[in-house]
Design an enzyme around this catalytic site. Sequence first.
Site, PDB file in Angstrom:
ATOM      1  N   ARG A 132      42.073   6.485  -2.922  1.00  0.00           N
ATOM      2  CA  ARG A 132      41.898   7.162  -4.209  1.00  0.00           C
ATOM      3  C   ARG A 132      42.981   6.801  -5.216  1.00  0.00           C
ATOM      4  O   ARG A 132      42.711   6.623  -6.401  1.00  0.00           O
ATOM      5  CB  ARG A 132      41.860   8.676  -3.971  1.00  0.00           C
TER       6      ARG A 132
ATOM      7  N   THR B 235     -22.505   7.786   5.676  1.00  0.00           N
ATOM      8  CA  THR B 235     -22.337   6.473   6.339  1.00  0.00           C
ATOM      9  C   THR B 235     -21.772   6.603   7.753  1.00  0.00           C
ATOM     10  O   THR B 235     -21.703   5.600   8.472  1.00  0.00           O
ATOM     11  CB  THR B 235     -21.395   5.584   5.512  1.00  0.00           C
TER      12      THR B 235
ATOM     13  N   HIS C 227      27.313  -4.459 -12.940  1.00  0.00           N
ATOM     14  CA  HIS C 227      27.355  -4.445 -11.481  1.00  0.00           C
ATOM     15  C   HIS C 227      27.280  -3.025 -10.907  1.00  0.00           C
ATOM     16  O   HIS C 227      28.056  -2.623 -10.054  1.00  0.00           O
ATOM     17  CB  HIS C 227      28.603  -5.162 -10.980  1.00  0.00           C
TER      18      HIS C 227
ATOM     19  N   ILE D 190     -13.478   9.862   3.359  1.00  0.00           N
ATOM     20  CA  ILE D 190     -13.535   9.783   4.823  1.00  0.00           C
ATOM     21  C   ILE D 190     -14.392   8.585   5.260  1.00  0.00           C
ATOM     22  O   ILE D 190     -13.957   7.702   6.002  1.00  0.00           O
ATOM     23  CB  ILE D 190     -14.113  11.076   5.434  1.00  0.00           C
TER      24      ILE D 190
ATOM     25  N   LYS E 179     -11.375  -4.664  11.047  1.00  0.00           N
ATOM     26  CA  LYS E 179     -11.153  -4.937  12.469  1.00  0.00           C
ATOM     27  C   LYS E 179     -12.078  -6.055  12.941  1.00  0.00           C
ATOM     28  O   LYS E 179     -11.680  -6.925  13.733  1.00  0.00           O
ATOM     29  CB  LYS E 179     -11.398  -3.665  13.294  1.00  0.00           C
TER      30      LYS E 179
ATOM     31  N   PHE F 249      38.094  15.072  -3.294  1.00  0.00           N
ATOM     32  CA  PHE F 249      39.408  15.732  -3.380  1.00  0.00           C
ATOM     33  C   PHE F 249      40.561  14.753  -3.192  1.00  0.00           C
ATOM     34  O   PHE F 249      40.385  13.634  -2.705  1.00  0.00           O
ATOM     35  CB  PHE F 249      39.509  16.904  -2.400  1.00  0.00           C
TER      36      PHE F 249
END
Length: 512
Positions: free
Chosen positions: A436, A66, A275, A126, A137, A461
Amino acid sequence: MKKKRALISVSNKDGIVEFAKELVELGFEIISTGGTKNALKEGGIPVIGISDVTGFPEILEGRVKTLHPKIHGGLLAKYDDPSHQAQMSDNHIEKIDLVCVNLYPFKETISKPGVTPEQAIENIDIGGPAMLRASAKNHLYITVLVDPADYKQVIDEYKKNQGTSLETRRTLAAKVFRHTAAYDALIAEYMTNLAGEQQPEKMTVTYELKQSLRYGENPHQKAAFYQKPLGSSFSVAAAEQLHGKELSYNNINDANAALQIVKEFSEPAAVAVKHMNPCGVGTGKNLFEAFEKAFEADPVSIFGGIVALNREVDRETARKLYEIFLEIIIAPSFSDEAFEILSAKKNLRLLKVSFDGKGNKENTLSSIEGGLLVQEQDAFGFDDAEISVPTKREPTDVEWEALKLAWKVVKHVKSNAIVVSDKDRTLGIGAGQMNRVGAAKIALEQAGSKAKGAALASDAFFPMEDTVEAAAKAGVTAIIQPGGSVRDADSIKKADEYGIAMVFTGVRHFRH
């Protein structure tokens, strides 16, 4: 009056013979290629072969058929422009009014086990995308279809109005560009992975609409749920909903969080989430025992929560689950008796998820205003860590079990995160705090007297000794944390002072 022309070339032949028959009755002549041409001929439809239009044979095993000016001239010409009309006449190019094309099955090909790169690449279309893009387009003049679901609307419009409206053509063109973009995105992802690219200069992703949602996190926010093509089978997106009302935006987020936690465990385990944070995690000799432990961990917060289980739900467990108001139950399967019990609750959502895919490690994507953050999943497990014990006392066997459970859970809790647990259930969880020690105080307060002899895990840590001090005063006897602070020595000293065994993993688990 000159006949209208339709070009048809499809891999998905659902409804194509019926569609073509309707077009012929509407005065179209049909141009087609290869397998589509044969299918239409077998359906008794007169067809013009593509080579008869181009005057050139299909070559290179059909790779080129094509891609020819006599096709693309007919797709891209401005039909009301005199110069275009003259050029078409000079070059014996005829106009094409309608294009119906869908593409080589690339997604289906790469989803097959053992597919080779050669097989995958051979299924990269392709000519199809070129015709679709050209027609889309030029939608001012051409009706272009890529989805069999749109055949009826187009036929109905032609019957009623002898053509399609610009609005319809524009809507169909937009669908075409989405389709070709998604097709190319899937190919780009496959080729990027094949080439071993870790951080390509362009990130192309595609998702397919799974469900329109009533609203997002709040009723004033619009939302939808999209699924990744060929994504993990261990996911809410791939789950089979067996019962209950539609999932909500918050349901989906919470269910995903529950799944990510429960996959940490090989033994029977139950995870309750509210949650996006776990409120209770339990393990046991069987699923019933595991869920009892998860429920006992926080019998208040589990109300209205999501529960994920990593074994088939049996009758005994189902009866216990039935007693509680839950939004969702997720499991690899439900026994017939369990399903009968749980489905008696009209709105309770029951999700069946394949645990076979839990080893998949898809990247996580997080959107920000104007951008996208991409990272690997935090799949770092206990066996991957370089374990060290900097304190004078090492953990006992029972403490080791408790530390492992707490560490598996804390990586899924919003930072700053602290988890207190014994060997088979969480006792207290402090999530999403700005410091923390604040997270530790919440977790320890929730654990209460059960903290005595328990383990504590931290996602990062300790910058100071205050968390160790709080843990010690609550009765915690073992701590696991990444280590790496400039003040590690202070925390170690404090742990030794109280006889606490402390373990360093060398890895943090921030979760924002």
